[in-house]
Design a protein around this motif. Structure first.
Motif, PDB file in Angstrom:
ATOM      1  N   HIS A   6       0.859  -1.183   0.000  1.00 59.52           N
ATOM      2  CA  HIS A   6       0.000   0.000   0.000  1.00 59.52           C
ATOM      3  C   HIS A   6       0.895   1.233   0.000  1.00 59.52           C
ATOM      4  N   LEU A  33      -7.782   2.596  -0.244  1.00 60.06           N
ATOM      5  CA  LEU A  33      -8.107   1.996   1.048  1.00 60.06           C
ATOM      6  C   LEU A  33      -8.377   3.144   2.014  1.00 60.06           C
ATOM      7  N   LYS A  37     -13.857   2.490   7.224  1.00 56.19           N
ATOM      8  CA  LYS A  37     -14.922   1.955   6.364  1.00 56.19           C
ATOM      9  C   LYS A  37     -16.258   2.199   7.061  1.00 56.19           C
ATOM     10  N   GLU A  75     -14.097  -1.792  -1.101  1.00 54.98           N
ATOM     11  CA  GLU A  75     -12.968  -1.451  -0.242  1.00 54.98           C
ATOM     12  C   GLU A  75     -13.347  -0.395   0.794  1.00 54.98           C
ATOM     13  N   ARG A 157      -8.328  -9.449  -1.757  1.00 48.65           N
ATOM     14  CA  ARG A 157      -9.302  -9.186  -0.682  1.00 48.65           C
ATOM     15  C   ARG A 157      -8.630  -9.152   0.674  1.00 48.65           C
ATOM     16  N   ALA A 160      -6.914  -5.796   0.875  1.00 47.50           N
ATOM     17  CA  ALA A 160      -7.824  -4.648   0.938  1.00 47.50           C
ATOM     18  C   ALA A 160      -8.824  -4.767   2.086  1.00 47.50           C
ATOM     19  N   SER A 162     -11.406  -6.593   2.079  1.00 43.64           N
ATOM     20  CA  SER A 162     -12.691  -6.414   1.402  1.00 43.64           C
ATOM     21  C   SER A 162     -13.448  -7.729   1.196  1.00 43.64           C
TER      22      SER A 162
END
Ligand code: PBG
Ligand code: ZN
Length: 280
Positions: A6, A33, A37, A75, A157, A160, A162
């Motif tokens: 990242h 990212l 979230k 994400e 996934r 992330a 996710s």
């Protein structure tokens, strides 16, 4: 994923983009990212979201680098699904409005191409409408028109965060056994105004790449996904595979199947090897 990390939006990003350009790569695909979230994935359409800030920073230093962005919710959402939920299912039409907002903020920040990856029905038309209404008539759409519900997305996934918190993506992604549906999905996206079409994953679906190639004149993209990359890296690390030859042979197969463009985590390595082979 070995060799993949990242990036924060600071001078480390500048150095990474400089390295990419020095290798002769002229396009990048950005995934974001968020710091946090939430249920709606609200950072996704914030003018100060991570991708929007990265776009402005890169664009300020590189006017001629092609900037492509992933447009999806998974994400950014706390539940990890690719859209807005209603009663624990993705609400397709409510998601379209979000995708239009995301794409518009990306184009505002300097994206040349937006790439919706959520397989929502009508996503290309909705994004085209939103971009045009905001004056971004020149921003192009690369549609993940043919995206299978694949186990090969596993490493992505994990990176992330996710993975869906419940259920799976088979409501919206395609059945790996089905090729006629792929042809239909590609035709629908082309009719809605997609500028480029994608097939994903690549290696287990080269017949699908060929089938779409034979039916469209649009540029066709193959996405060499995280699981495909990780398998090669693992094999090479164990000393079981010649990484360079396997990677170049696989990328060649994607080209032979009919891909004009390949998205790959091997891109930097491959660009270096190809330059060596050209004697560069
Ligand atoms: C999000 C998205 C995914 C990938 C690209 N965009 C993951 C998914 O559908 O779960 C996969 C990329 C990869 O595996 O390299 N919609
Ligand atoms: Zn998604």
């Amino acid at each position: 994923m070995p060799g993949v990390c990242h990036h924060s939006v600071d001078d480390a990003l500048d150095r990474e983009v400089d390295r990419i350009r020095a290798l002769g790569i002229h396009a990048v695909l950005l995934f974001g990212l968020p710091a946090a979230k939430d249920e709606l994935g609200s950072e996704n359409y914030s003018a100060d979201g991570i991708v929007q800030r990265a776009l402005r920073r890169i664009r300020a230093r590189h006017q001629d680098l092609l900037l492509v962005t992933d447009v999806c919710c998974c994400e950014y959402t706390s539940h990890g699904h690719c859209g807005v939920l209603r009663d624990r299912r993705v609400d397709n039409d409510a998601t379209l409005e979000v995708l239009g907002r995301v794409a518009t903020t990306h184009a505002d920040a300097g994206a040349d191409i937006v790439a919706p990856s959520g397989m929502m029905d009508g996503m290309v038309a909705a994004i085209r409408g939103a971009l045009d209404a905001a004056g971004h008539t020149d921003a192009a759409i690369l549609s993940y028109a043919v995206k299978y519900a694949s186990a090969y997305y596993g490493p992505f996934r994990e990176a992330a965060g996710s993975t869906p918190a419940f259920g799976d993506r088979r409501e919206y992604q395609m059945d790996p056994a089905n090729v006629r549906e792929a042809i239909l999905e590609a035709a629908l996206d082309e009719a809605q105004g997609a500028d480029m079409l994608m097939v994903k994953p690549a290696l287990a679906y080269l017949d699908v790449v060929r089938a779409i190639r034979e039916r469209t004149s649009l540029p066709l993209v193959a996405y060499n996904v995280s699981g495909e990359y990780s398998m090669v890296k693992a094999g090479a690390r164990l000393g079981w595979l010649d990484e360079r030859r396997v990677v170049l042979e696989s990328l060649m197969g994607m080209r032979r199947a009919g891909a004009d463009v390949i998205i790959s985590y091997h891109a930097k390595d491959a660009a270096g090897w190809l330059a060596e082979e050209r004697g560069g």
